[in-house]
Design a protein around this motif. Structure first.
Motif, PDB file in Angstrom:
ATOM      1  N   CYS A  29     -70.073-126.159-115.670  1.00  0.00           N
ATOM      2  CA  CYS A  29     -69.967-126.039-117.133  1.00  0.00           C
ATOM      3  C   CYS A  29     -68.682-126.689-117.618  1.00  0.00           C
ATOM      4  O   CYS A  29     -67.607-126.452-117.064  1.00  0.00           O
ATOM      5  N   GLY A  30     -68.810-127.522-118.630  1.00  0.00           N
ATOM      6  CA  GLY A  30     -67.647-128.140-119.250  1.00  0.00           C
ATOM      7  C   GLY A  30     -67.502-127.686-120.691  1.00  0.00           C
ATOM      8  O   GLY A  30     -68.468-127.241-121.316  1.00  0.00           O
ATOM      9  N   CYS A  31     -66.290-127.793-121.213  1.00  0.00           N
ATOM     10  CA  CYS A  31     -66.093-127.462-122.633  1.00  0.00           C
ATOM     11  C   CYS A  31     -65.107-128.441-123.253  1.00  0.00           C
ATOM     12  O   CYS A  31     -64.374-129.140-122.560  1.00  0.00           O
ATOM     13  N   GLY A  32     -65.091-128.471-124.568  1.00  0.00           N
ATOM     14  CA  GLY A  32     -64.254-129.405-125.300  1.00  0.00           C
ATOM     15  C   GLY A  32     -62.886-128.866-125.653  1.00  0.00           C
ATOM     16  O   GLY A  32     -62.100-129.554-126.311  1.00  0.00           O
ATOM     17  N   PHE A  33     -62.574-127.655-125.222  1.00  0.00           N
ATOM     18  CA  PHE A  33     -61.242-127.097-125.455  1.00  0.00           C
ATOM     19  C   PHE A  33     -60.300-127.522-124.331  1.00  0.00           C
ATOM     20  O   PHE A  33     -60.744-127.849-123.221  1.00  0.00           O
ATOM     21  N   PRO A  34     -58.990-127.483-124.569  1.00  0.00           N
ATOM     22  CA  PRO A  34     -58.045-127.951-123.557  1.00  0.00           C
ATOM     23  C   PRO A  34     -57.673-126.925-122.494  1.00  0.00           C
ATOM     24  O   PRO A  34     -56.850-127.213-121.631  1.00  0.00           O
ATOM     25  N   ASN A  35     -58.245-125.754-122.545  1.00  0.00           N
ATOM     26  CA  ASN A  35     -57.921-124.752-121.538  1.00  0.00           C
ATOM     27  C   ASN A  35     -59.158-123.942-121.178  1.00  0.00           C
ATOM     28  O   ASN A  35     -60.167-123.949-121.900  1.00  0.00           O
ATOM     29  N   SER A  36     -59.098-123.246-120.044  1.00  0.00           N
ATOM     30  CA  SER A  36     -60.237-122.475-119.563  1.00  0.00           C
ATOM     31  C   SER A  36     -60.197-121.035-120.043  1.00  0.00           C
ATOM     32  O   SER A  36     -61.232-120.434-120.338  1.00  0.00           O
ATOM     33  N   LYS A  37     -59.023-120.442-120.094  1.00  0.00           N
ATOM     34  CA  LYS A  37     -58.914-119.029-120.456  1.00  0.00           C
ATOM     35  C   LYS A  37     -59.341-118.797-121.897  1.00  0.00           C
ATOM     36  O   LYS A  37     -58.973-119.544-122.799  1.00  0.00           O
ATOM     37  N   GLY A  38     -60.138-117.749-122.081  1.00  0.00           N
ATOM     38  CA  GLY A  38     -60.602-117.413-123.424  1.00  0.00           C
ATOM     39  C   GLY A  38     -61.774-118.234-123.888  1.00  0.00           C
ATOM     40  O   GLY A  38     -62.145-118.181-125.064  1.00  0.00           O
ATOM     41  N   ASN A  39     -62.391-119.002-122.986  1.00  0.00           N
ATOM     42  CA  ASN A  39     -63.534-119.833-123.357  1.00  0.00           C
ATOM     43  C   ASN A  39     -64.745-119.639-122.439  1.00  0.00           C
ATOM     44  O   ASN A  39     -65.846-119.377-122.903  1.00  0.00           O
ATOM     45  N   PHE A  40     -64.537-119.770-121.148  1.00  0.00           N
ATOM     46  CA  PHE A  40     -65.655-119.747-120.197  1.00  0.00           C
ATOM     47  C   PHE A  40     -66.117-118.343-119.794  1.00  0.00           C
ATOM     48  O   PHE A  40     -67.198-118.192-119.232  1.00  0.00           O
TER      49      PHE A  40
ATOM     50  N   PRO B 204     -76.579-112.589-109.040  1.00  0.00           N
ATOM     51  CA  PRO B 204     -75.481-111.833-108.427  1.00  0.00           C
ATOM     52  C   PRO B 204     -75.182-112.202-106.981  1.00  0.00           C
ATOM     53  O   PRO B 204     -74.145-111.819-106.454  1.00  0.00           O
ATOM     54  N   HIS B 205     -76.064-112.942-106.339  1.00  0.00           N
ATOM     55  CA  HIS B 205     -75.872-113.272-104.932  1.00  0.00           C
ATOM     56  C   HIS B 205     -75.854-114.799-104.744  1.00  0.00           C
ATOM     57  O   HIS B 205     -76.564-115.529-105.432  1.00  0.00           O
ATOM     58  N   GLN B 206     -75.044-115.247-103.804  1.00  0.00           N
ATOM     59  CA  GLN B 206     -75.012-116.650-103.392  1.00  0.00           C
ATOM     60  C   GLN B 206     -74.764-117.604-104.566  1.00  0.00           C
ATOM     61  O   GLN B 206     -75.426-118.631-104.697  1.00  0.00           O
ATOM     62  N   HIS B 207     -73.814-117.243-105.435  1.00  0.00           N
ATOM     63  CA  HIS B 207     -73.512-118.117-106.572  1.00  0.00           C
ATOM     64  C   HIS B 207     -72.138-118.765-106.419  1.00  0.00           C
ATOM     65  O   HIS B 207     -71.238-118.216-105.802  1.00  0.00           O
ATOM     66  N   THR B 208     -72.012-119.949-106.998  1.00  0.00           N
ATOM     67  CA  THR B 208     -70.767-120.704-107.037  1.00  0.00           C
ATOM     68  C   THR B 208     -70.607-121.268-108.436  1.00  0.00           C
ATOM     69  O   THR B 208     -71.593-121.705-109.048  1.00  0.00           O
ATOM     70  N   ILE B 209     -69.375-121.257-108.951  1.00  0.00           N
ATOM     71  CA  ILE B 209     -69.144-121.636-110.350  1.00  0.00           C
ATOM     72  C   ILE B 209     -67.986-122.627-110.454  1.00  0.00           C
ATOM     73  O   ILE B 209     -66.918-122.402-109.888  1.00  0.00           O
ATOM     74  N   LEU B 210     -68.222-123.716-111.187  1.00  0.00           N
ATOM     75  CA  LEU B 210     -67.168-124.665-111.532  1.00  0.00           C
ATOM     76  C   LEU B 210     -67.105-124.790-113.048  1.00  0.00           C
ATOM     77  O   LEU B 210     -68.124-125.057-113.692  1.00  0.00           O
ATOM     78  N   THR B 211     -65.928-124.607-113.609  1.00  0.00           N
ATOM     79  CA  THR B 211     -65.732-124.793-115.048  1.00  0.00           C
ATOM     80  C   THR B 211     -64.661-125.857-115.253  1.00  0.00           C
ATOM     81  O   THR B 211     -63.663-125.890-114.523  1.00  0.00           O
ATOM     82  N   VAL B 212     -64.888-126.720-116.258  1.00  0.00           N
ATOM     83  CA  VAL B 212     -64.002-127.865-116.451  1.00  0.00           C
ATOM     84  C   VAL B 212     -63.668-128.005-117.941  1.00  0.00           C
ATOM     85  O   VAL B 212     -64.544-128.333-118.745  1.00  0.00           O
ATOM     86  N   PRO B 213     -62.414-127.792-118.333  1.00  0.00           N
ATOM     87  CA  PRO B 213     -62.034-128.011-119.737  1.00  0.00           C
ATOM     88  C   PRO B 213     -61.839-129.490-120.021  1.00  0.00           C
ATOM     89  O   PRO B 213     -61.841-130.327-119.106  1.00  0.00           O
ATOM     90  N   GLU B 214     -61.680-129.826-121.285  1.00  0.00           N
ATOM     91  CA  GLU B 214     -61.428-131.210-121.713  1.00  0.00           C
ATOM     92  C   GLU B 214     -62.528-132.173-121.274  1.00  0.00           C
ATOM     93  O   GLU B 214     -62.301-133.381-121.113  1.00  0.00           O
ATOM     94  N   SER B 215     -63.743-131.674-121.105  1.00  0.00           N
ATOM     95  CA  SER B 215     -64.818-132.498-120.532  1.00  0.00           C
ATOM     96  C   SER B 215     -65.261-133.680-121.402  1.00  0.00           C
ATOM     97  O   SER B 215     -65.799-134.648-120.844  1.00  0.00           O
ATOM     98  N   PRO B 216     -65.045-133.690-122.739  1.00  0.00           N
ATOM     99  CA  PRO B 216     -65.411-134.897-123.494  1.00  0.00           C
ATOM    100  C   PRO B 216     -64.703-136.160-123.005  1.00  0.00           C
ATOM    101  O   PRO B 216     -65.188-137.278-123.234  1.00  0.00           O
TER     102      PRO B 216
END
Length: 227
Positions: free
Chosen positions: A135-146, A158-170
């Motif tokens: 998941c990406g977002c257009g904000f410059p930080n991750s906290k308070g968004n994702f 709930p099982h066998q999950h992995t998560i990547l979050t990326v700010p500034e993705s535009p």
């Protein structure tokens, strides 16, 4: 590994987050050959769930006749379900959320206690599935968004999950930003190689990928037309 990518962005291949997902999959391919199918949810006919629970009482047949039956078959046939989406309203884009709500035929009305909560009992075999969220977002930080999207994903899978979050993705769609986006995509490729080899991504690498590519204040100034 048989990988089903559900791209939730209305922009389809031009999505900012698809740059991240393509780099991740390229890393996986470098580690070992993968069988990859990408489905753009925006192209599919998916009716809204109406909460009638017919599917949970009749063996999994929904009242709607649309693309969901074929999509659920693809889900059950894959080894890894990868949800790629940009952050919309602190969650998934509406079409992908509609898909998620229409997965109700995979479980029945009966429920069981799992830890501190109750879950519906499955009426399809998906115990083999692993789940990945990019998941990406257009904000410059991750906290308070994702956080809302992350918590929802963990509850859904709930099982066998992995998560990547990326700010500034535009910035991944801006050629002038290559000086910072290319190194970041190399980190994502490394994450793909790790995941293919060990089924996990090192916490330190995931944190690097989830950090701002340029200083937050500079990114905000660019977004505001002040730089």
């Amino acid at each position: 590994m048989k990988i089903l990518v559900l791209n939730g962005s209305p922009k389809k291949e031009q999505s900012d987050t698809m740059h991240i997902t393509r780099a991740f999959l390229a890393g996986m391919q470098e580690a070992a050959p993968q069988d990859i199918e990408v489905v753009h949810i925006a192209e599919k006919h998916i009716e809204f769930c109406v909460g009638c629970f017919t599917c949970k009482r009749n063996g999994g047949t929904c009242i709607h006749t649309d693309d969901m039956k074929a999509l659920l078959a693809k889900v059950l046939e894959c080894d890894l379900l990868l949800l790629n989406f940009p952050l919309y309203g602190y969650g998934m884009p509406a079409k992908l959320k509609a898909f998620i709500e229409r997965t109700m035929p995979l479980s029945c009305m009966k429920m069981k206690r799992v830890g501190e909560r109750y879950e519906h009992i499955g009426q399809a075999d998906f115990a083999h599935l692993r789940y990945l969220m990019i998941c990406g977002c257009g904000f410059p930080n991750s906290k308070g968004n994702f956080e809302p999207a992350v918590e929802q994903f963990k509850l859904l899978f709930p099982h066998q999950h992995t998560i990547l979050t990326v700010p500034e993705s535009p910035m991944f769609n801006v050629p002038e930003a290559d000086v910072v986006t290319k190194p970041r995509l190399e980190l994502v490729r490394e994450a793909g190689r790790q995941y293919a080899a060990q089924g996990t991504i090192d916490a330190g690498l995931a944190a690097q990928i989830g950090s701002p590519m340029i200083p937050e204040e500079k990114y905000a100034a660019i977004a505001n037309g002040e730089a």
